[in-house]
Every structure is written in structure tokens, then in C-alpha cells.
Design an enzyme around this catalytic site. Structure first.
Site, PDB file in Angstrom:
ATOM      1  N   GLU A  67      73.691  25.943  64.069  1.00 44.87           N
ATOM      2  CA  GLU A  67      74.023  27.053  64.854  1.00 44.87           C
ATOM      3  C   GLU A  67      73.920  28.216  63.848  1.00 44.87           C
ATOM      4  O   GLU A  67      74.775  29.154  63.806  1.00 44.87           O
ATOM      5  CB  GLU A  67      75.412  27.171  65.597  1.00 44.87           C
ATOM      6  CG  GLU A  67      75.645  25.844  66.506  1.00 44.87           C
ATOM      7  CD  GLU A  67      76.954  25.856  67.006  1.00 44.87           C
ATOM      8  OE1 GLU A  67      77.569  26.956  67.036  1.00 44.87           O
ATOM      9  OE2 GLU A  67      77.292  24.919  67.680  1.00 44.87           O
ATOM     10  N   GLU A 116      83.814  20.225  67.110  1.00 43.22           N
ATOM     11  CA  GLU A 116      84.836  20.991  66.370  1.00 43.22           C
ATOM     12  C   GLU A 116      86.175  20.339  66.718  1.00 43.22           C
ATOM     13  O   GLU A 116      87.186  20.755  67.121  1.00 43.22           O
ATOM     14  CB  GLU A 116      85.114  22.486  67.002  1.00 43.22           C
ATOM     15  CG  GLU A 116      83.796  23.280  66.871  1.00 43.22           C
ATOM     16  CD  GLU A 116      83.917  24.585  67.488  1.00 43.22           C
ATOM     17  OE1 GLU A 116      84.783  24.831  68.420  1.00 43.22           O
ATOM     18  OE2 GLU A 116      83.088  25.308  67.165  1.00 43.22           O
TER      19      GLU A 116
HETATM   20  C1  XIL Z   1      79.109  30.373  71.895  1.00 40.57           C
HETATM   21  C2  XIL Z   1      77.883  31.151  72.889  1.00 40.57           C
HETATM   22  O1  XIL Z   1      77.362  31.684  71.994  1.00 40.57           O
HETATM   23  C3  XIL Z   1      78.572  32.262  73.666  1.00 40.57           C
HETATM   24  O2  XIL Z   1      77.465  32.774  74.648  1.00 40.57           O
HETATM   25  C4  XIL Z   1      79.831  31.806  74.402  1.00 40.57           C
HETATM   26  O3  XIL Z   1      80.390  32.843  75.180  1.00 40.57           O
HETATM   27  C5  XIL Z   1      80.689  31.173  73.603  1.00 40.57           C
HETATM   28  O4  XIL Z   1      80.009  30.004  72.948  1.00 40.57           O
HETATM   29  N1  XIL Z   1      80.183  27.151  68.260  1.00 40.57           N
HETATM   30  C6  XIL Z   1      79.865  26.493  69.216  1.00 40.57           C
HETATM   31  C7  XIL Z   1      78.806  27.320  70.252  1.00 40.57           C
HETATM   32  O5  XIL Z   1      79.319  25.141  69.254  1.00 40.57           O
HETATM   33  O6  XIL Z   1      78.851  26.501  71.285  1.00 40.57           O
HETATM   34  C8  XIL Z   1      79.449  28.562  70.381  1.00 40.57           C
HETATM   35  O7  XIL Z   1      78.696  29.184  71.339  1.00 40.57           O
HETATM   36  C9  XIL Z   1      79.671  29.357  69.088  1.00 40.57           C
HETATM   37  C10 XIL Z   1      80.367  28.836  68.166  1.00 40.57           C
END
Ligand code: XIL
Length: 364
Positions: A266, A161
């Protein structure tokens, strides 16, 4: 061709078996067996899954997927909470979980503005850390973590990001302290730590042209510097109606035009409306007692469309990873009832699972 009565009979039996197979086979079919060649399918797993406490979860993960990502365990803060202290135990279990099952084990992530310990960005006398200090900390962290899992982790999200919505580099502490080349430095350090590991750039909202253009610029810059980069992770945190499927397809084609493979790193579909804190629960949390049929169908169609695009461009995609195993595991609940994944709170396959299976079967 003439058929004897017995042949006709066996044809009838085969036809009947084929007709009932999708129903009878429902619980047995595994996504990993249906994926096209060269594409893995995975899931982000949590502590209770990789330490084995969630036995039903472990069984389902083992059966359905051939790749894992760590939902939190390998992020900077959890693995390196203090300057002189690493917390490797959870990460070791995560990696071993995947190795035991011969899964592709992904690392997530090395450099990010979020979930990074505050000490990293602090310099002497309370001032922000300077470039040299930050580069030294980044290098030490990357060498230690990537080095530890050398030969075990298949690929790393090196930077997460880094691009803003307008396509510029995000104003983040790593950027403030090091400058524009901090992304390149992270890729350089990761490659030094394990020359054989794959390296990825990972981000979201890549269906938005301005942001995507920024990511493509960044990737081209890394390549121009002669750095290794193997893929672009498109997070795929999407909603039922947005982004439009056409925009998802355009983004895929565009990202792949860099010559890199794209990973949906994701994937989940947020069903809930945006709601302000303290909003009326009937609006903020409309499906507290279950997802109505029409929404269930809409979710199935959405997943079928997404997998349709992925299969149409199968040469461009190397991996699809769901961000969580079942609806109950998802980060998108946050005190509300969300339904973003293929398995329900009882770990049963939802209609969306069947829809994905159908699309994968038809493509074979
Ligand atoms: C999220 C997790 O799922 C949560 O448990 C945590 O509290 C916050 O992070 N983008 C990403 C991930 O790259 O690492 C994030 O994961 C969601 C958004």
C-alpha cells in the site's frame, strides 16, 4: 579497430538518440516493463476505475501496471453488508478488470477490525457474539468470497493489521470473540476455500522493531501450525523523512528471514504534517496551491531511495503496489491537498515517477 566515415556517423546518431531518448520516451515508458523479473508493480483501484467511468485513469492503469488491488470493494462491509446479503457487483467488476488486462489480481481483505459490518460481532440479546458464532460467520464469509473468485484472484490479504504497536495481538472484536487462534482460523478457512490461492498477512509500521517482532512471531506460529502463508504485506504508508531508509532496509531483511516474500502492499508518501482538527489551514494544509519544487525534489529522492532498497533486495520482494493511482485519488487528502503518489492530479508523471524510472533503468 578502424571505422569508416559512415560508421562514425551512425555512432554519432545513436549517441544523439540515446541522449534524447529519456526525454522523448517519458510519456511512453511503463513501470511494468522496467521491473525486475519476478516482481510485479500495481495500484489500488477504486470504483470509477474498475467500472470504466474514469477513462483517463483506466488508460494510465492499463499502461503502467501489471497488478491491481481493490481499494475498498472487497472489504467485509462493502461486499457483505448484511448477514443474508452480499454485494458482489463491484467486486466482480474489479476482478474482471484485472482479468481482461491479464493483470495479477489481489484480494484485500478478509478479516480486519475496520470496515467490517457491525452485525458480524453482535450476538443474541445485544450481547457480543460468542466464539462459535464468530467462527461460523468468519468461515461462511471466507468460503463465499474466496470461493467466488477461485482461480481468478492470485492472492488474498487474509488478515489485516492484527498486531499492536507493542507486538501483542491487537484488541479487536474478532480477537475478543474468538481468542488468540482467530488468525490461524482465518488462514485455515481461506486455504480450504481455494487451495491454490496465495495467502498473505498484511500490516503497517513494520519498521518499528517491537511491532515487527510481533508479526514475525505470528507468521512463525502460522507456519508451525502447518498453515499455508505465502507472503508478508508491508503496507508502506510512509512520510518524507520517516521511517529512515536504513530502517526500511532492516525491516525488509528481517521480514524476509522468515523465508517469506515481502510485498509493499500500500505504498504512498504522506507529505502533510499531522494536524489537529480545526488547526490553522496555513499549517495544516500548506500546499493547497501546489507542491513547491524543493518538496517535489525531496519526494523524488525518497521514492528513488525506496526503490533502491527494493532493487538491492530484489529476491526478497515479490510486489510493489501504490495505494492509489494519482494524487487526486489518494485517501490521504481528507480535505487537504496531499501529494503522495507518482502521478499528479492531471494524471501526469511527476518528477518522482522519472526518479523511479531512472533507478529501475540503472538496475537493469
Ligand atoms: C483505506 C481506503 O484507501 C479508504 O478509501 C477507506 O476510506 C479506508 O481505507 N490500510 C489498509 C487499507 O489496509 O485498506 C486502507 O484503505 C488504508 C490503510
Amino acid at each position: 579497430m578502424r571505422m569508416c566515415a559512415r560508421d562514425r556517423m551512425s555512432l554519432v546518431v545513436v549517441a544523439a538518440l540515446v541522449a534524447i531518448a529519456p526525454v522523448a520516451g517519458r510519456q511512453d515508458v511503463a513501470l511494468k516493463d522496467l521491473m525486475p523479473k519476478g516482481m510485479v508493480i500495481g495500484v489500488a483501484i477504486n470504483q470509477r476505475q474498475f467500472d470504466g467511468t474514469d477513462t483517463a485513469g483506466v488508460e494510465l492503469i492499463t499502461k503502467q501496471f501489471n497488478q491491481i488491488s481493490p481499494e475498498n470493494a472487497l472489504k467485509f462491509q462493502p461486499i457483505h453488508p448484511a448477514a443474508d446479503r452480499y454485494n458482489f457487483d463491484p467486486a466482480d467488476h474489479y476482478v474482471q478488470f484485472g482479468l481482461d488486462r491479464k493483470m495479477q489480481v489481489v484480494g484485500h481483505n478478509l478479516v480486519w477490525h475496520s470496515q467490517t459490518s457491525g452485525w458480524v460481532f453482535q450476538g443474541a440479546d445485544g450481547k457480543p457474539a460468542d466464539r462459535e458464532t464468530l467462527l461460523a460467520r468468519m468461515r461462511e464469509h471466507i468460503q463465499t468470497v474466496v470461493g467466488r473468485y477461485k482461480g481468478k484472484i492470485h492472492g488474498w490479504d487474509v488478515v489485516n493489521e492484527a498486531i499492536d504497536e507493542d507486538g501483542s495481538l491487537r484488541k479487536a472484536p474478532w480477537h475478543d470473540g474468538i481468542g488468540d487462534d482467530y488468525v490461524a482460523k482465518a488462514f485455515e478457512f481461506a486455504h480450504d476455500a481455494d487451495p491454490n490461492v496465495e495467502l498473505y498477512y498484511n500490516d503497517y509500521n513494520l519498521e518499528k522493531p517491537a511491532k515487527r517482532a510481533g508479526v514475525i512471531r505470528l507468521v512463525k506460529d502460522l507456519k508451525a501450525r502447518g498453515l499455508r502463508i505465502d507472503g508478508i504485506g508491508n503496507q508502506g504508508h510512509w512520510r518524507l523523512e520517516t521511517p529512515a531508509i536504513k530502517d526500511i532496509e532492516d525491516a525488509l531483511v528481517d521480514l524476509h528471514s522468515t523465508g517469506l516474500k515481502v510485498m509493499y502492499s500500500e505504498l504512498d508518501i504522506n507529505i502533510l504534517p499531522d494536524a489537529a482538527r480545526g488547526a490553522d489551514p496555513s499549517i495544516a494544509n500548506p500546499y493547497a496551491n501546489g507542491l513547491p519544487d524543493d518538496k517535489q525534489q525531496q519526494l523524488s529522492k525518497r521514492y528513488a531511495d525506496i526503490f533502491g532498497v527494493i532493487l538491492k533486495h530484489r529476491d526478497a520482494v515479490s510486489r510493489v503496489t501504490f495505494w492509489g493511482l494519482s494524487d487526486g485519488d489518494s485517501w490521504l487528502n481528507r480535505g487537504r491537498a496531499n501529494y503522495p503518489l507518482l502521478f499528479d492530479r492531471q494524471r501526469q508523471p511527476k518528477p518522482a515517477f522519472q526518479a523511479v524510472v531512472e533507478v529501475l533503468r540503472q538496475a537493469r
